[in-house]
Design a protein around this motif. Structure first.
Motif, PDB file in Angstrom:
ATOM      1  N   ARG A 109      -1.820  16.480   3.254  1.00  0.00           N
ATOM      2  CA  ARG A 109      -2.886  16.847   4.187  1.00  0.00           C
ATOM      3  C   ARG A 109      -3.312  15.702   5.098  1.00  0.00           C
ATOM      4  N   THR A 110      -2.679  14.554   4.936  1.00  0.00           N
ATOM      5  CA  THR A 110      -3.109  13.378   5.687  1.00  0.00           C
ATOM      6  C   THR A 110      -2.735  13.480   7.163  1.00  0.00           C
ATOM      7  N   LYS A 111      -3.732  13.368   8.023  1.00  0.00           N
ATOM      8  CA  LYS A 111      -3.541  13.359   9.471  1.00  0.00           C
ATOM      9  C   LYS A 111      -4.083  12.040  10.017  1.00  0.00           C
ATOM     10  N   VAL A 112      -3.324  11.447  10.926  1.00  0.00           N
ATOM     11  CA  VAL A 112      -3.748  10.202  11.572  1.00  0.00           C
ATOM     12  C   VAL A 112      -3.713  10.426  13.082  1.00  0.00           C
ATOM     13  N   GLU A 158      -3.386  12.860  -0.864  1.00  0.00           N
ATOM     14  CA  GLU A 158      -4.703  12.936  -0.229  1.00  0.00           C
ATOM     15  C   GLU A 158      -5.305  11.552  -0.109  1.00  0.00           C
ATOM     16  N   CYS A 159      -6.134  11.390   0.903  1.00  0.00           N
ATOM     17  CA  CYS A 159      -6.950  10.185   1.033  1.00  0.00           C
ATOM     18  C   CYS A 159      -8.317  10.480   0.408  1.00  0.00           C
ATOM     19  N   PHE A 172     -11.358   3.977   1.686  1.00  0.00           N
ATOM     20  CA  PHE A 172     -10.597   5.023   1.024  1.00  0.00           C
ATOM     21  C   PHE A 172      -9.220   4.510   0.613  1.00  0.00           C
ATOM     22  N   ILE A 173      -8.565   5.257  -0.259  1.00  0.00           N
ATOM     23  CA  ILE A 173      -7.190   4.985  -0.653  1.00  0.00           C
ATOM     24  C   ILE A 173      -6.390   6.276  -0.499  1.00  0.00           C
ATOM     25  N   GLN A 174      -5.081   6.135  -0.321  1.00  0.00           N
ATOM     26  CA  GLN A 174      -4.212   7.306  -0.262  1.00  0.00           C
ATOM     27  C   GLN A 174      -3.506   7.440  -1.604  1.00  0.00           C
ATOM     28  N   GLU A 175      -3.681   8.593  -2.220  1.00  0.00           N
ATOM     29  CA  GLU A 175      -3.150   8.826  -3.564  1.00  0.00           C
ATOM     30  C   GLU A 175      -1.988   9.813  -3.517  1.00  0.00           C
TER      31      GLU A 175
END
Length: 256
Positions: A109-112, A158-159, A172-175
């Protein structure tokens, strides 16, 4: 007429417009991002106080016992000094910057995205939003492939808001969450969670949480008390790539 145009521009009608164009929308952390900011003047002269780019993502944060998605700023870049944009004038401003090593990857789901903003006095500030695809570098890609070859499937990425003990530059961290579907860890582990903490282009620290599968009465008791989870840290270097799969297998096996 000029005064009327200025009044309209102050509420965004006939004001300047901005459009950012990237040389490539696919980039890896630590590499250079290049592009141009195109500005099209409106119906009247306007003073541009600032042009900036912000690199953003979203992450899950707990608030009042609820999980909410919030925007997190990864970095902010100042593009140019103040200038006056004439009516109907068109300008192109080139830019480049190095994508931070801790930029989250475009998985799950990560969007940048890159947001461009113009600060215009007494006017609605025009903005532009451009999504980018952040791909892993060779080292992180090797870790992901090694985990896959060990029989794990990526289930979710997810972040999330970082606990204080894990908080670095960003809040935050990205897991990365994996489940074993084949191989020696199937039936022995419930899941494997990985967080990357890049040190340099050639080195990254890995935090792994190994969630063991409950076995028997004692196993279910351990699971209920969250004693079935083990956290470990591992430093990976570029030179580890040829033997990375064996190294990860050996480490995970100690806690499974």
């Amino acid at each position: 007429m000029s005064f009327f145009n200025k009044m309209l521009a102050s509420v965004g009608i006939g004001s300047a417009k901005v459009d950012t164009k990237l040389e490539s929308d696919k980039v890896m952390p630590g590499s250079e991002v290049r592009g141009i900011v195109e500005i099209q003047g409106g119906n009247t002269e306007q003073h541009i106080s600032d042009i900036y780019l912000t690199l953003n993502t979203t992450y899950i944060k707990e608030s009042d016992d609820k999980k909410v998605n919030v925007t997190g700023q990864i970095e902010r870049y100042h593009i140019t000094e103040a200038f006056t944009l004439n009516a109907n004038e068109r300008r192109e401003i080139p830019f480049s910057f190095i994508l931070p090593l801790d930029t989250p990857l475009s998985y799950g789901r990560t969007k940048v995205w890159l947001a461009t903003g113009l600060d215009i006095k007494n006017a609605v500030d025009p903005t532009d939003k451009d999504y980018i695809t952040v791909i892993p570098n060779e080292l992180v890609n090797a870790v992901l492939h090694a985990v896959s070859n060990l029989g794990f499937r990526m289930r979710e990425v997810e972040c999330e808001q970082a606990p204080h003990r894990l908080r670095k530059r960003l809040p935050f961290i990205q897991e990365f969450e994996f489940v074993p579907i084949s191989g020696s860890f199937r039936g022995r582990l419930d899941e494997l969670e990985i967080v990357f903490f890049p040190v340099s282009l050639n080195q990254t620290e890995i935090l792994m949480q190994v969630d063991r599968k409950a076995r028997g009465l004692g196993g279910f008791l351990s699971e209920a008390l969250s004693m079935d989870e083990s956290n470990l840290r591992l430093m990976i270097h570029q030179s580890d790539i040829p033997n990375l799969q064996q190294k990860l297998q050996s480490v995970i096996a100690q806690y499974s």
